[in-house]
Design a protein around this motif. Structure first.
Motif, short mmCIF file in Angstrom:
data_model
loop_
_atom_site.label_atom_id
_atom_site.label_comp_id
_atom_site.label_asym_id
_atom_site.label_seq_id
_atom_site.Cartn_x
_atom_site.Cartn_y
_atom_site.Cartn_z
N LYS A 188 -0.98 -8.70 -5.18
CA LYS A 188 -1.08 -7.41 -4.49
C LYS A 188 -2.38 -6.72 -4.87
N ILE A 189 -3.09 -6.23 -3.86
CA ILE A 189 -4.33 -5.49 -4.07
C ILE A 189 -4.08 -4.02 -3.72
N PHE A 190 -4.40 -3.13 -4.64
CA PHE A 190 -4.19 -1.69 -4.43
C PHE A 190 -5.53 -1.02 -4.14
N PHE A 191 -5.49 -0.02 -3.25
CA PHE A 191 -6.72 0.70 -2.92
C PHE A 191 -6.43 2.19 -2.75
N CYS A 192 -7.49 3.00 -2.82
CA CYS A 192 -7.37 4.45 -2.70
C CYS A 192 -8.67 5.00 -2.13
N SER A 193 -8.68 6.28 -1.85
CA SER A 193 -9.92 6.93 -1.40
C SER A 193 -10.92 6.95 -2.55
N GLU A 194 -12.19 6.85 -2.21
CA GLU A 194 -13.25 6.82 -3.21
C GLU A 194 -13.25 8.10 -4.06
N VAL A 238 2.56 -2.68 7.87
CA VAL A 238 2.27 -3.72 8.86
C VAL A 238 2.61 -5.08 8.26
N ASN A 239 3.55 -5.76 8.88
CA ASN A 239 3.88 -7.14 8.50
C ASN A 239 3.10 -8.05 9.43
N ILE A 240 1.98 -8.55 8.94
CA ILE A 240 1.07 -9.32 9.79
C ILE A 240 1.70 -10.64 10.21
N LEU A 255 1.62 16.42 -0.83
CA LEU A 255 1.68 16.75 -2.25
C LEU A 255 0.81 15.82 -3.08
N SER A 256 0.02 14.98 -2.40
CA SER A 256 -0.90 14.08 -3.09
C SER A 256 -2.29 14.30 -2.51
N ASN A 257 -3.32 14.17 -3.33
CA ASN A 257 -4.67 14.50 -2.88
C ASN A 257 -5.32 13.41 -2.04
N ASN A 258 -4.89 12.16 -2.21
CA ASN A 258 -5.60 11.03 -1.61
C ASN A 258 -4.74 10.16 -0.73
N LEU A 259 -5.42 9.42 0.14
CA LEU A 259 -4.80 8.27 0.78
C LEU A 259 -4.70 7.15 -0.25
N VAL A 260 -3.61 6.42 -0.22
CA VAL A 260 -3.44 5.25 -1.08
C VAL A 260 -2.82 4.14 -0.26
N GLY A 261 -2.97 2.91 -0.72
CA GLY A 261 -2.39 1.79 0.01
C GLY A 261 -2.41 0.52 -0.80
N SER A 262 -1.88 -0.53 -0.19
CA SER A 262 -1.85 -1.83 -0.86
C SER A 262 -1.73 -2.92 0.19
N LEU A 263 -2.03 -4.14 -0.21
CA LEU A 263 -1.83 -5.29 0.66
C LEU A 263 -1.45 -6.49 -0.18
N ILE A 264 -0.67 -7.38 0.42
CA ILE A 264 -0.24 -8.61 -0.24
C ILE A 264 -0.98 -9.77 0.41
N VAL A 265 -1.61 -10.61 -0.42
CA VAL A 265 -2.36 -11.75 0.11
C VAL A 265 -1.76 -13.06 -0.40
N TYR A 266 -1.94 -14.09 0.41
CA TYR A 266 -1.54 -15.46 0.06
C TYR A 266 -2.83 -16.26 -0.06
N ASP A 267 -3.28 -16.46 -1.29
CA ASP A 267 -4.64 -16.91 -1.57
C ASP A 267 -4.64 -18.36 -2.05
N ALA A 268 -5.32 -19.22 -1.29
CA ALA A 268 -5.45 -20.63 -1.69
C ALA A 268 -6.81 -20.93 -2.29
N PHE A 312 0.42 -5.13 4.86
CA PHE A 312 -0.56 -4.06 4.67
C PHE A 312 0.17 -2.72 4.71
N GLU A 313 -0.13 -1.83 3.76
CA GLU A 313 0.49 -0.50 3.73
C GLU A 313 -0.57 0.56 3.45
#
Length: 482
Positions: free
Chosen positions: A124-130, A432-434, A53-66, A46-47
């Motif tokens: 990888k799932i990417f997310f940002c502020s609405e 965060v390395n879960i 210098l950027s307007n928004n929060l941004v992040g991503s997470l890696i999932v192991y999906d079965a 999770f990141e």
């Protein structure tokens, strides 16, 4: 799994990730609400990042999906991500629907099968502020009058612009202007207003609009360095390089966690010296020529880095802690601060364009903004430290590193007088390395002054022989042939 005691920090790298679920745009038939999918158990990494210098929060997470949840939900870019993440005992990110503001999922990428089983998927799932979605959907075409911060707040809150429900922290400006925003996206419109903003308290120019875990910020660079226009802002944390690893005390139950969290895992300096770029970009000196179409005048303003330095707050205290020595260059008889033609700018502005409303004078803003923006690219320090959500973009930190030279056994390390000191945080990324139950924070920061003034000389450095020979190449060729 995260640690059970969520309020006590008893191990460096510890984290709380109490909730991590996808809120679907589809409604749950059995309940009056949207579908929820808890992905805490399948998330590997999770990141989340913030940047002045950027307007928004941004992040991503890696999932192991079965279960192929990206298809079953499905994930389309209309979903929200609800989570709460922090260092135990510290403030962090509350992006839950109950007490915060969920983030917007906008992309799924890097989908691949597990080569060992051929059935589970990694992606990888990417997310940002609405607000980032609203920025792409809407445009501002409106006139604003009065203080600039009022216009920013209106763009920030209006449903047809950014439609934000988050806190907005602003620094009052010295302005009473009328602006017409010409059909720009909301962030572009705020950027336009930011470039014209002048602080009411500091001798500064140009504002930044960015988001942290606490909310959105609209403020000048100098307000990040000082408080109340009277004193330097205290550091949020103090970091130091560690030659000998720190170990916990042998006394059971006692650990010096704060000291261990102050230890730097890795660090790197980018561009500690790049004088050529500093000259060309106008950081040390520049000239602005303004044509006033109403009064039919030309006004020339020369910017001198040294003269302006003492009038502002900087990372380290002092009036002569320049990033470049106050020494003449070559046989010019002048320092690098006295060559305004190193960068020449021209522009047109018009007085009395809106009767009693006046635009801020370009001569008071543009030369300083040009210098400040280049200063931020100097003495950049990249730190990797243990997870610390107490650090935000725009904070001040302290960093101590030694002079790298051989030392006799037992001899005290000498602190570097130029690269140690206070730094302003440009950006932070929390990782965060879960799976490994370990978190870290990457900090990018800069300093606009040195702790100890650089040595200066009254006489320039002039070396080499003086050759002023002028030769005809044809005569030289003739001499060779004979």
């Amino acid at each position: 799994m995260a640690y059970r005691d969520t309020s006590t920090l008893d191990k460096v790298g510890q984290f709380n990730l109490d909730k991590l679920e996808i809120i679907s745009y589809r409604q749950e038939k059995s309940e009056a609400g949207p579908k929820l999918m808890d992905i805490r158990g399948i998330t590997l990494n999770f990141e989340i990042a913030e940047d002045i210098l950027s307007n928004n929060l941004v992040g991503s997470l890696i999932v192991y999906d079965a279960q192929d949840i990206k298809t079953l939900l499905p994930i389309t870019g209309l979903e929200k991500l609800s989570f709460k993440m922090s260092t135990p005992g510290f403030d962090g990110y509350d992006c839950t629907s109950e007490s915060g503001h969920p983030m917007q999922i906008y992309k799924v990428d890097k989908v691949k099968l597990d080569p060992k089983t051929g059935k589970q998927q990694l992606y990888k799932i990417f997310f940002c502020s609405e607000e980032m979605y609203y920025n792409t959907l809407n445009r501002v075409s409106q006139a604003f009058e009065g203080p600039i911060e009022d216009a920013v707040d209106k763009i920030f809150r209006t449903r047809t612009y950014l439609n934000s429900k988050k806190p907005l922290f602003f620094e009052p400006t010295k302005s009473n202007s009328k602006f017409v925003i010409p059909n720009l996206r909301p962030y572009k419109a705020i950027g336009m207003l930011s470039s014209m903003a002048k602080s009411a308290k500091y001798d500064n120019a140009g504002y930044l609009f960015y988001e942290t875990s606490k909310g959105f910020q609209f403020r000048s660079l100098e307000s990040m360095l000082a408080m109340g226009g009277a004193s330097l802002r205290p550091p949020a944390w103090k970091f130091m390089t560690q030659i000998v690893p720190i170990t916990d005390t042998k006394v059971e139950g006692i650990k010096n966690i704060k000291r261990r969290m102050s230890t730097v895992i890795n660090y790197q300096f980018d561009r500690p010296v790049d004088t050529m770029i500093n000259i060309m970009s106008g950081m040390l000196s520049n000239r602005l020529i303004v044509h006033d179409a109403f009064n039919k005048t030309l006004t020339t303003t020369d910017f001198n880095y040294k003269e302006k330095f003492a009038k502002s707050f900087h990372t380290d205290e002092g009036t002569d802690n320049f990033l470049s020595p106050d020494t003449p260059f070559g046989d010019t008889g002048k320092t690098l601060f006295e060559h305004p033609l190193s960068m020449l700018m021209t522009m047109t502005e018009t007085s009395k364009i809106h009767n009693n409303y006046e635009f801020p004078k370009a001569a008071e803003i543009l030369p300083l903004i040009v210098s400040q923006m280049q200063t931020m690219k100097n003495m950049n320090l990249n730190l990797e430290v243990y997870l610390n959500t107490n650090i935000n973009a725009g904070d001040v930190i302290e960093f101590s590193n030694p002079v790298i030279q051989p030392k006799a056994p037992g001899e005290q390390e000498e602190e570097n007088p130029y690269s140690s000191g206070r730094f302003l945080v440009l950006a932070v990324k929390h990782i965060v390395n879960i799976e490994a139950e370990q978190g870290s924070t990457i900090i990018k920061c800069f300093k606009d002054s040195v702790r100890t003034p650089l040595p200066s000389e009254s006489d320039p450095l002039i070396v080499g022989t003086e050759e002023k020979e002028k030769a005809d190449i044809n005569e030289a060729d003739l001499a060779i042939s004979t």
